[in-house]
Scaffold this motif. Structure first.
Motif, PDB file in Angstrom:
ATOM      1  N   SER A 171     -19.243  -2.473   2.146  1.00  0.00           N
ATOM      2  CA  SER A 171     -19.029  -1.062   2.473  1.00  0.00           C
ATOM      3  C   SER A 171     -20.396  -0.396   2.529  1.00  0.00           C
ATOM      4  O   SER A 171     -21.088  -0.300   1.504  1.00  0.00           O
ATOM      5  N   GLU A 172     -20.787   0.049   3.696  1.00  0.00           N
ATOM      6  CA  GLU A 172     -22.115   0.649   3.857  1.00  0.00           C
ATOM      7  C   GLU A 172     -22.188   2.005   3.170  1.00  0.00           C
ATOM      8  O   GLU A 172     -23.244   2.389   2.641  1.00  0.00           O
ATOM      9  N   GLU A 173     -21.079   2.720   3.172  1.00  0.00           N
ATOM     10  CA  GLU A 173     -21.028   4.004   2.479  1.00  0.00           C
ATOM     11  C   GLU A 173     -20.324   3.805   1.147  1.00  0.00           C
ATOM     12  O   GLU A 173     -20.210   2.690   0.657  1.00  0.00           O
ATOM     13  N   ALA A 174     -19.865   4.896   0.549  1.00  0.00           N
ATOM     14  CA  ALA A 174     -19.149   4.793  -0.720  1.00  0.00           C
ATOM     15  C   ALA A 174     -17.889   3.960  -0.522  1.00  0.00           C
ATOM     16  O   ALA A 174     -17.101   4.231   0.387  1.00  0.00           O
ATOM     17  N   PRO A 175     -17.677   2.921  -1.351  1.00  0.00           N
ATOM     18  CA  PRO A 175     -16.509   2.052  -1.189  1.00  0.00           C
ATOM     19  C   PRO A 175     -15.198   2.795  -1.474  1.00  0.00           C
ATOM     20  O   PRO A 175     -15.069   3.476  -2.505  1.00  0.00           O
ATOM     21  N   LYS A 176     -14.255   2.641  -0.552  1.00  0.00           N
ATOM     22  CA  LYS A 176     -12.935   3.269  -0.704  1.00  0.00           C
ATOM     23  C   LYS A 176     -11.888   2.152  -0.592  1.00  0.00           C
ATOM     24  O   LYS A 176     -11.695   1.578   0.473  1.00  0.00           O
ATOM     25  N   ILE A 177     -11.247   1.894  -1.717  1.00  0.00           N
ATOM     26  CA  ILE A 177     -10.345   0.734  -1.792  1.00  0.00           C
ATOM     27  C   ILE A 177      -8.970   1.191  -2.234  1.00  0.00           C
ATOM     28  O   ILE A 177      -8.824   1.972  -3.200  1.00  0.00           O
ATOM     29  N   ASP A 178      -7.922   0.693  -1.547  1.00  0.00           N
ATOM     30  CA  ASP A 178      -6.527   0.967  -1.906  1.00  0.00           C
ATOM     31  C   ASP A 178      -5.806  -0.354  -2.095  1.00  0.00           C
ATOM     32  O   ASP A 178      -5.935  -1.268  -1.279  1.00  0.00           O
ATOM     33  N   ILE A 179      -5.021  -0.412  -3.187  1.00  0.00           N
ATOM     34  CA  ILE A 179      -4.271  -1.620  -3.494  1.00  0.00           C
ATOM     35  C   ILE A 179      -2.787  -1.288  -3.473  1.00  0.00           C
ATOM     36  O   ILE A 179      -2.323  -0.392  -4.191  1.00  0.00           O
ATOM     37  N   TYR A 180      -2.025  -2.060  -2.627  1.00  0.00           N
ATOM     38  CA  TYR A 180      -0.584  -1.840  -2.476  1.00  0.00           C
ATOM     39  C   TYR A 180       0.163  -3.103  -2.906  1.00  0.00           C
ATOM     40  O   TYR A 180      -0.310  -4.231  -2.707  1.00  0.00           O
ATOM     41  N   THR A 181       1.331  -2.904  -3.502  1.00  0.00           N
ATOM     42  CA  THR A 181       2.219  -4.037  -3.792  1.00  0.00           C
ATOM     43  C   THR A 181       3.623  -3.705  -3.290  1.00  0.00           C
ATOM     44  O   THR A 181       4.075  -2.559  -3.394  1.00  0.00           O
ATOM     45  N   THR A 182       4.307  -4.718  -2.777  1.00  0.00           N
ATOM     46  CA  THR A 182       5.687  -4.568  -2.295  1.00  0.00           C
ATOM     47  C   THR A 182       6.446  -5.859  -2.580  1.00  0.00           C
ATOM     48  O   THR A 182       5.847  -6.938  -2.700  1.00  0.00           O
ATOM     49  N   ASN A 183       7.765  -5.718  -2.658  1.00  0.00           N
ATOM     50  CA  ASN A 183       8.642  -6.890  -2.810  1.00  0.00           C
ATOM     51  C   ASN A 183       9.322  -7.204  -1.490  1.00  0.00           C
ATOM     52  O   ASN A 183       9.850  -6.299  -0.836  1.00  0.00           O
ATOM     53  N   VAL A 184       9.298  -8.462  -1.107  1.00  0.00           N
ATOM     54  CA  VAL A 184      10.026  -8.947   0.063  1.00  0.00           C
ATOM     55  C   VAL A 184      10.775 -10.201  -0.379  1.00  0.00           C
ATOM     56  O   VAL A 184      10.139 -11.231  -0.651  1.00  0.00           O
ATOM     57  N   LYS A 185      12.115 -10.048  -0.503  1.00  0.00           N
ATOM     58  CA  LYS A 185      12.968 -11.126  -1.003  1.00  0.00           C
ATOM     59  C   LYS A 185      12.448 -11.582  -2.373  1.00  0.00           C
ATOM     60  O   LYS A 185      12.344 -10.783  -3.282  1.00  0.00           O
ATOM     61  N   ASN A 186      12.113 -12.853  -2.508  1.00  0.00           N
ATOM     62  CA  ASN A 186      11.682 -13.372  -3.811  1.00  0.00           C
ATOM     63  C   ASN A 186      10.160 -13.503  -3.901  1.00  0.00           C
ATOM     64  O   ASN A 186       9.651 -14.376  -4.618  1.00  0.00           O
ATOM     65  N   TYR A 187       9.457 -12.647  -3.170  1.00  0.00           N
ATOM     66  CA  TYR A 187       7.997 -12.688  -3.176  1.00  0.00           C
ATOM     67  C   TYR A 187       7.455 -11.291  -3.461  1.00  0.00           C
ATOM     68  O   TYR A 187       8.116 -10.268  -3.220  1.00  0.00           O
ATOM     69  N   ILE A 188       6.227 -11.274  -3.975  1.00  0.00           N
ATOM     70  CA  ILE A 188       5.490 -10.029  -4.124  1.00  0.00           C
ATOM     71  C   ILE A 188       4.242 -10.105  -3.263  1.00  0.00           C
ATOM     72  O   ILE A 188       3.545 -11.124  -3.247  1.00  0.00           O
ATOM     73  N   TYR A 189       4.011  -9.045  -2.509  1.00  0.00           N
ATOM     74  CA  TYR A 189       2.848  -8.961  -1.620  1.00  0.00           C
ATOM     75  C   TYR A 189       1.858  -7.966  -2.212  1.00  0.00           C
ATOM     76  O   TYR A 189       2.241  -6.840  -2.595  1.00  0.00           O
ATOM     77  N   CYS A 190       0.599  -8.389  -2.288  1.00  0.00           N
ATOM     78  CA  CYS A 190      -0.486  -7.515  -2.749  1.00  0.00           C
ATOM     79  C   CYS A 190      -1.488  -7.352  -1.612  1.00  0.00           C
ATOM     80  O   CYS A 190      -2.068  -8.340  -1.146  1.00  0.00           O
ATOM     81  N   GLU A 191      -1.668  -6.081  -1.174  1.00  0.00           N
ATOM     82  CA  GLU A 191      -2.595  -5.791  -0.079  1.00  0.00           C
ATOM     83  C   GLU A 191      -3.775  -4.994  -0.628  1.00  0.00           C
ATOM     84  O   GLU A 191      -3.592  -3.935  -1.242  1.00  0.00           O
ATOM     85  N   ILE A 192      -4.988  -5.517  -0.401  1.00  0.00           N
ATOM     86  CA  ILE A 192      -6.220  -4.847  -0.838  1.00  0.00           C
ATOM     87  C   ILE A 192      -6.961  -4.396   0.418  1.00  0.00           C
ATOM     88  O   ILE A 192      -7.488  -5.221   1.156  1.00  0.00           O
ATOM     89  N   ARG A 193      -6.978  -3.082   0.645  1.00  0.00           N
ATOM     90  CA  ARG A 193      -7.559  -2.515   1.864  1.00  0.00           C
ATOM     91  C   ARG A 193      -8.875  -1.807   1.540  1.00  0.00           C
ATOM     92  O   ARG A 193      -8.966  -1.075   0.546  1.00  0.00           O
ATOM     93  N   ASP A 194      -9.856  -2.057   2.383  1.00  0.00           N
ATOM     94  CA  ASP A 194     -11.124  -1.336   2.258  1.00  0.00           C
ATOM     95  C   ASP A 194     -11.470  -0.684   3.587  1.00  0.00           C
ATOM     96  O   ASP A 194     -10.817  -0.940   4.597  1.00  0.00           O
ATOM     97  N   GLN A 195     -12.476   0.163   3.579  1.00  0.00           N
ATOM     98  CA  GLN A 195     -12.920   0.849   4.791  1.00  0.00           C
ATOM     99  C   GLN A 195     -14.368   0.481   5.091  1.00  0.00           C
ATOM    100  O   GLN A 195     -15.183   1.320   5.473  1.00  0.00           O
ATOM    101  N   GLY A 196     -14.655  -0.823   4.915  1.00  0.00           N
ATOM    102  CA  GLY A 196     -16.014  -1.308   5.109  1.00  0.00           C
ATOM    103  C   GLY A 196     -16.332  -1.640   6.555  1.00  0.00           C
ATOM    104  O   GLY A 196     -15.725  -1.101   7.488  1.00  0.00           O
ATOM    105  N   VAL A 197     -17.265  -2.597   6.730  1.00  0.00           N
ATOM    106  CA  VAL A 197     -17.764  -2.922   8.062  1.00  0.00           C
ATOM    107  C   VAL A 197     -16.773  -3.759   8.869  1.00  0.00           C
ATOM    108  O   VAL A 197     -16.888  -3.868  10.092  1.00  0.00           O
TER     109      VAL A 197
END
Length: 525
Positions: free
Chosen positions: A433-459
């Protein structure tokens, strides 16, 4: 190996392989063409033989009628021909004549179906009389002053008289039977029998259909499925006269010509194709491995350079701290000594962490890393990982926010290693991330799984980089700029750990718009 030499070798090998494939294809095509020509030649020879057999069969039938007095269908008995061909010698001119003034009328008292044929036969026998007389006069069979050699020659000529008679009869019969309908001259069964015999004799294993045409007009003699539009149609004249003319043509469709031709070369062609494919696959595999090894060699060189640089800095710091502690003025200052000791401890810990990363990857690849897994809440692991990087994020003026939408987060995991996975992904988000790092972490359930999404606004990253980002030692090339430190081990380690947890890790990204890492893990009840 020099890059230009490497490219040249690859080009030459590729050109050679292409040439081999081209030669093999050309050989197969040429072989098929040759077999088709051979097939067509054999087919035409078979039809010519069939035509000859049909014509000879007709001649022999009528010849037998003239020569066999006991034949029911005979139109000229042997007595008729004897009376017809009696000799009359002209003593004044020294010539011998064969004439037929005595014709037995009772020999022609046949059924009405043969009346016209009988009339034609009288003309026919007169014509034979003239031709035989000409031959006898030419050979002077009654010459009185003949030498021994001439007598031998005359005897030889006499032995050929029967053949001469047959030739004359053949010519005359061909002129006589031209008025008979074609279906009375040859039958479909006879044609089929002769075709089967001749095709089998030449080893032509193909089905066929046939038809007889008179001046391009179809006759009643044809097989059931005969068609003029068939591509494999061969034609041969039927009932050719002495002048080489014929009004009839026998047309034959060889319906399985392609299959018959291909069956003769299919084995060699298949073997050639299989061996060529093996060469292509082996060459492609070897070339792929060669390129891969070259890339790995380059990556390892970069890794060694980066590792040397990473170790050089803490070693230099440790040396400086030790030299400072040796200073009498510093060693008496307890606060300075503690600060330098803490620096030594931190740099040592930093080098130890780098070595541990390399060892972990090696053990994971050899399945020697024993991961003890227990029941944990993925949300707790994520919050624990955030504590390791939140000070760095705050120092750069950024943030990391959680959006836990999953109602269930129980997973079977190794807490330490999975925490390192999340930390490595967050660390990448901060570094890129060239500027100040901005990170969002999301979790969701789909059937018998858990999804973890780590999003940044970097290059972000390109599609090509996304395919290789999880490879060991891989780092995106940025020219001569080395503002991001690392060895290309963090994400490779993360993938190994996630795979060992029976999960999946993927990435979606767009250059200049950031990246999203997605971890999919199975839930436990």
């Amino acid at each position: 190996m020099n890059k230009k030499l490497f490219v040249l070798l690859v080009a030459l090998m590729s050109l050679s392989l292409t040439g081999i494939i081209f030669v093999q294809g050309y050989w197969i095509k040429s072989t098929i063409d040759d077999r088709e020509e051979q097939f067509s030649y054999n087919a035409k020879q078979a039809l010519i033989k069939v035509s000859e057999e049909i014509q000879n069969s007709e001649f022999e039938r009528y010849y037998f009628q003239f020569k066999n007095p006991d034949s029911i269908n005979s139109t000229l008995s042997d007595r008729t021909l004897t009376e017809y061909f009696y000799t009359n010698k002209d003593e004044n001119r020294n010539e011998t004549y064969f004439n037929s003034e005595t014709i037995l009328e009772e020999d022609y008292k046949v059924s009405s179906g043969f009346l016209q044929f009988a009339e034609d036969s009288i003309k026919f026998t007169k014509m034979i009389n003239k031709k035989v007389t000409d031959i006898v006069q030419e050979n002077n069979l009654e010459g009185g002053n003949l030498s021994a050699r001439q007598r031998i020659e005359h005897i030889e000529r006499l032995s050929r008289m029967e053949e001469v008679e047959k030739d004359i009869l053949r010519s005359a019969i061909s002129e006589l039977v031209v008025r008979i309908p074609i279906h009375n001259r040859v039958s479909e069964e006879k044609i089929r029998e002769l075709l089967e015999e001749q095709l089998a004799e030449r080893n032509l294993k193909t089905a066929f259909e046939f038809g007889i045409f008179n001046n391009s007009i179809a006759t009643t003699v044809h097989s059931e499925n005969f068609s003029l539009d068939h591509p494999a149609t061969y034609a041969v004249p039927l009932f050719v006269d002495s002048a080489g003319r014929s009004g009839y043509q026998l047309l034959v469709n060889l319906t399985n010509r392609k299959e018959a031709v291909l069956s003769s070369v299919i084995l060699m062609a298949c073997l050639s194709i299989i061996f060529t494919l093996i060469i292509v696959i082996a060459y492609s595999s070897a070339l792929s491995q060669l390129i891969k090894q070259r890339q790995i060699s380059q990556i390892k060189t970069d890794f060694i350079n980066n590792m040397t640089h990473e170790f050089k800095t803490p070693i230099a710091t440790i040396n400086l701290a030790l030299d400072a502690i040796k200073n009498p003025k510093v060693i008496e200052d307890r606060s300075k000594v503690n600060r330098y000791l803490q620096m030594i401890r931190d740099e040592n810990k930093r080098m130890h962490a780098q070595v541990e990363n390399v060892l972990r990857i090696s053990k994971l690849e050899k399945n020697e890393l024993d991961l003890k897994k227990e029941r944990h809440q993925l949300h707790d692991i994520i919050l624990d990982a955030i504590t390791h990087v939140e000070l760095i994020i705050e120092d750069r003026g950024g943030y990391v926010q959680t959006h836990f939408g999953a109602l269930r987060s129980s997973v079977l995991a190794n807490q330490d290693h999975f925490t390192n996975v999340i930390v490595n992904i967050l660390d990448n988000a901060i570094k890129y991330s060239e500027e100040a790092p901005k990170i969002d972490i999301y979790t969701t359930n789909v059937k018998n799984y858990i999804y973890c999404e780590i999003r940044d606004q970097g290059v972000g990253m390109t599609k090509l980089v996304q395919k290789k980002i999880f490879e060991k030692f891989y780092r995106e090339h940025t020219g001569d700029i080395h503002n991001v430190k690392g060895h290309g081990l963090g994400l490779a380690y993360a993938r190994q750990i996630v795979d060992d947890h029976h999960g999946q890790i993927t990435v979606t990204s767009e250059k200049g718009k950031g990246s999203t890492f997605i971890i999919k893990l199975p839930l436990i009840s």
